[in-house]
Design a protein around this motif. Structure first.
Motif, short mmCIF file in Angstrom:
data_model
loop_
_atom_site.label_atom_id
_atom_site.label_comp_id
_atom_site.label_asym_id
_atom_site.label_seq_id
_atom_site.Cartn_x
_atom_site.Cartn_y
_atom_site.Cartn_z
N ARG A 192 93.38 26.95 -41.30
CA ARG A 192 93.06 25.75 -40.62
C ARG A 192 91.93 25.18 -41.52
O ARG A 192 91.84 23.82 -41.47
N ARG A 250 92.14 21.27 -42.99
CA ARG A 250 91.14 20.32 -42.75
C ARG A 250 90.65 19.60 -44.07
O ARG A 250 90.35 18.30 -44.29
N GLU A 254 93.12 17.24 -45.51
CA GLU A 254 93.18 16.18 -44.63
C GLU A 254 91.99 15.34 -44.99
O GLU A 254 92.34 14.09 -45.35
N LYS A 255 90.77 15.92 -45.40
CA LYS A 255 89.67 14.86 -45.63
C LYS A 255 90.02 14.55 -46.99
O LYS A 255 89.58 13.37 -47.32
#
Length: 205
Positions: free
Chosen positions: A185, A189, A192-193
């Motif tokens: 996870r 993240r 994605e950033k």
């Protein structure tokens, strides 16, 4: 009397909350509760800094995901603190070479730190945040209780710390799947950033 039990216990506790260990030992020495505490830990500036950092950790340690960032930042700090406290205790006692004490305290702190960091990763995979707070409070109380007990009965406290360390290692083994889920996870993240950052377009000037 050998200082090894106190060195081991302080190392275990430092891996969980090094600032609490320094603060508690310093207070026990400064108030005359124990004569085993080195003068370096009783200094006012050391107690103030340890107290402020302890409060910072008490807050950060109870916020999901922030606690794991804090643990990552303390991967070096906690073992070093455990080694330094152990060396100071050995120097005060004179019953154990400081280098050997530092190795015991530092390695024990590293193991307990890895156990703490791993279990926190597993807890952070749960959608319910109160488990995180409860675990943090239990850790704080455990460190305070074991260190206090170690001042009066270092051998028994060392046995308790050893049992807790073994149980923690076993728990991390059984929580391995949750820890991997947390790491996936976190990596997702970050990706994605990164993608959001590279996909940002500035308006023409």
């Amino acid at each position: 009397m050998s200082v090894i039990p106190l060195v081991f216990t302080s190392g275990w506790a430092s891996g969980i909350n090094a600032y609490a260990v320094v603060l508690l030992l310093g207070l026990f020495g400064a108030t005359g509760v124990s004569d085993e505490v080195p003068a370096a830990l009783q200094r006012t500036d050391v107690l103030v800094v340890a107290g402020v950092l302890f409060l910072c950790e008490a807050v950060a340690d109870k916020i999901p995901y922030v606690d794991s960032v804090w643990d990552t930042a303390h991967t070096v700090v906690r073992p070093v603190a455990g080694a330094v406290v152990a060396a100071l205790l050995a120097g005060e006692s004179g019953s154990l070479p400081e280098l050997a004490a530092g190795a015991i305290g530092g390695s024990t702190a590293l193991m307990s730190h890895l156990v703490k960091a791993g279990t926190r990763m597993a807890v952070n995979t749960s959608p319910e945040p109160f488990g995180n707070v409860g675990m943090s409070v239990a850790e704080d109380l455990g460190v305070a209780g074991v260190i206090t007990f170690a001042i009066f009965n270092p051998v028994a406290a060392a046995v308790i710390a050893a049992v807790l360390l073994v149980l923690g290692i076993v728990a991390v083994f059984f929580l391995a799947s949750r820890i991997r889920r947390f790491l996936r996870r976190r990596a997702q993240r970050r990706e994605e950033k990164r993608m959001a950052g590279t996909g940002r377009h500035w308006p023409p000037g």
